[in-house]
Design an enzyme around this catalytic site. Structure first.
Site, short mmCIF file in Angstrom:
data_model
loop_
_atom_site.label_atom_id
_atom_site.label_comp_id
_atom_site.label_asym_id
_atom_site.label_seq_id
_atom_site.Cartn_x
_atom_site.Cartn_y
_atom_site.Cartn_z
N ILE A 12 0.99 -1.04 -0.31
CA ILE A 12 0.09 0.05 0.12
C ILE A 12 0.60 1.54 -0.07
O ILE A 12 0.72 2.06 -0.50
CB ILE A 12 -0.79 0.41 1.07
CG1 ILE A 12 -1.70 1.26 0.58
CG2 ILE A 12 -0.25 0.44 2.71
CD1 ILE A 12 -3.30 0.36 2.10
N GLY A 33 3.52 -4.25 10.97
CA GLY A 33 2.37 -4.52 9.87
C GLY A 33 2.76 -3.29 8.98
O GLY A 33 4.31 -2.25 8.72
N ASP A 35 1.37 -0.27 9.64
CA ASP A 35 1.92 1.12 10.01
C ASP A 35 2.61 0.98 10.40
O ASP A 35 3.63 2.35 9.70
CB ASP A 35 1.08 0.87 11.46
CG ASP A 35 1.11 2.41 12.59
OD1 ASP A 35 1.64 3.07 11.82
OD2 ASP A 35 1.45 2.20 13.85
N SER A 118 -6.92 -4.99 11.20
CA SER A 118 -7.14 -5.63 12.11
C SER A 118 -6.81 -7.09 12.49
O SER A 118 -7.04 -7.77 12.50
CB SER A 118 -8.28 -5.40 12.79
OG SER A 118 -8.91 -4.75 13.38
N THR A 119 -6.73 -7.31 10.79
CA THR A 119 -6.25 -9.26 10.11
C THR A 119 -5.02 -9.68 10.62
O THR A 119 -5.06 -11.02 10.40
CB THR A 119 -7.39 -9.43 8.90
OG1 THR A 119 -5.94 -9.01 8.03
CG2 THR A 119 -8.52 -8.88 9.01
N VAL A 121 -2.28 -8.21 12.92
CA VAL A 121 -1.72 -8.85 14.36
C VAL A 121 -2.46 -8.61 15.25
O VAL A 121 -2.68 -9.51 16.42
CB VAL A 121 -0.44 -7.23 15.39
CG1 VAL A 121 -0.63 -7.37 16.29
CG2 VAL A 121 0.47 -6.78 14.52
N TYR A 122 -3.19 -7.78 15.30
CA TYR A 122 -5.05 -7.71 16.11
C TYR A 122 -6.60 -9.16 15.43
O TYR A 122 -7.20 -8.74 16.65
CB TYR A 122 -5.49 -6.55 15.87
CG TYR A 122 -5.34 -5.11 15.82
CD1 TYR A 122 -3.88 -5.01 17.24
CD2 TYR A 122 -6.10 -3.75 15.95
CE1 TYR A 122 -3.04 -4.27 17.73
CE2 TYR A 122 -4.98 -2.84 16.71
CZ TYR A 122 -3.98 -2.95 17.45
OH TYR A 122 -3.50 -1.50 18.03
#
Ligand code: AR6
Length: 169
Positions: A12, A33, A35, A118-119, A121-122
Site C-alpha cells: 500500500i 505491520g 503501520d 485488524s486482520t 496483529v489484531y
C-alpha cells in the site's frame, strides 16, 4: 467516472492515490505491520504530525499529509483487537472503515486505498473482516460525492482471496 471497489495484492505504501489508510494503534505513534511500513516510507515528519493528535480511540480516524509517500494523504485508524467477537469488534471495524471514508470525503479524495484493517496483529478473522469491509464501503459509495474508487490492498494471496470472495456476495 463510475464508482468501484477493487481488490489487489500489493504494498500500500507504493499507491499513488488521494489517500491511503493506515491500520494504526490508539497511540498513533507507529508500530509493526502496515503501520511500520507506512512510517518508514513516509519519513520522520509523519511521526511529528501524529504526535499532535495525542492518540485516537479505536474506530475513529485522523488525517495527515502523505509526506514522502506517493499518496496525498494518510488516514490513520486504530481497528479493534479481536477478543472473541463479543466485545463490539464487528461494530468497531465498521466504524474504522466508515470514519476513514468520511474523512476522505471531507478532504475531497476520489481514490482511497485500504489495507486489511485488524486482520494482522489484531487477529480479526479475515473472512469476517472482509465481509464487513466490503459491505461498509459499498454502502458508503452509494451516497458519496467525492469518493469514487476504493482499492482493498491485500499483502498476501489468502487475504486477497477473502476480499475477492466478499466482493462476490
Ligand atoms: N501493504 C498492505 N498491507 C500490508 C502491508 C503493506 N505494506 N504490510 C502489512 N500488511 P497489521 P492490524 C497487511 O498487523 O491487524 C501495528 O503494529 C498485513 O499482512 O499491519 O490492524 C499497529 O501499530 C495484514 O493483512 O494491522 C497496531 O499496533 C494487514 O496489513 C497493530 O499492528 C493488517 O495487519 C494493528 O494491527
Amino acid at each position: 467516472m463510475a464508482k468501484s471497489i477493487q481488490v489487489e495484492q500489493g504494498d500500500i505504501t507504493t499507491y499513488q492515490v488521494d489517500a491511503i489508510v493506515n491500520a494504526a494503534n490508539t497511540t498513533l505513534m507507529g508500530g509493526g505491520g502496515v503501520d511500520g511500513a507506512i512510517h518508514r516510507a513516509a519519513g520522520p515528519a509523519l511521526y511529528a504530525a501524529c504526535e499532535q493528535f495525542h492518540g485516537c480511540p479505536t474506530g475513529e480516524a485522523r488525517i495527515t499529509p502523505g509526506f514522502k509517500l506517493p499518496a496525498k494523504y494518510i488516514i490513520h485508524t486504530p481497528g479493534p483487537i479481536w477478543r472473541g467477537g463479543q466485545n463490539g469488534e464487528p461494530e468497531l471495524l465498521v466504524a474504522s472503515y466508515c470514519n476513514s471514508l468520511k474523512l476522505a470525503e471531507h478532504y475531497h479524495c476520489r481514490t482511497v486505498a485500504f489495507p486489511s484493517i485488524s486482520t494482522g496483529v489484531y487477529a480479526f478473522p479475515v473472512e469476517r473482516a472482509a465481509q464487513i469491509a466490503i459491505k461498509t464501503i459499498r454502502e458508503f459509495l452509494a451516497n458519496s460525492h467525492w469518493v469514487q474508487q476504493v482499492i482493498m490492498v491485500a499483502f498476501d494471496p489468502a487475504t486477497k482471496a477473502a476480499y475477492q470472495k466478499a466482493l462476490l456476495t
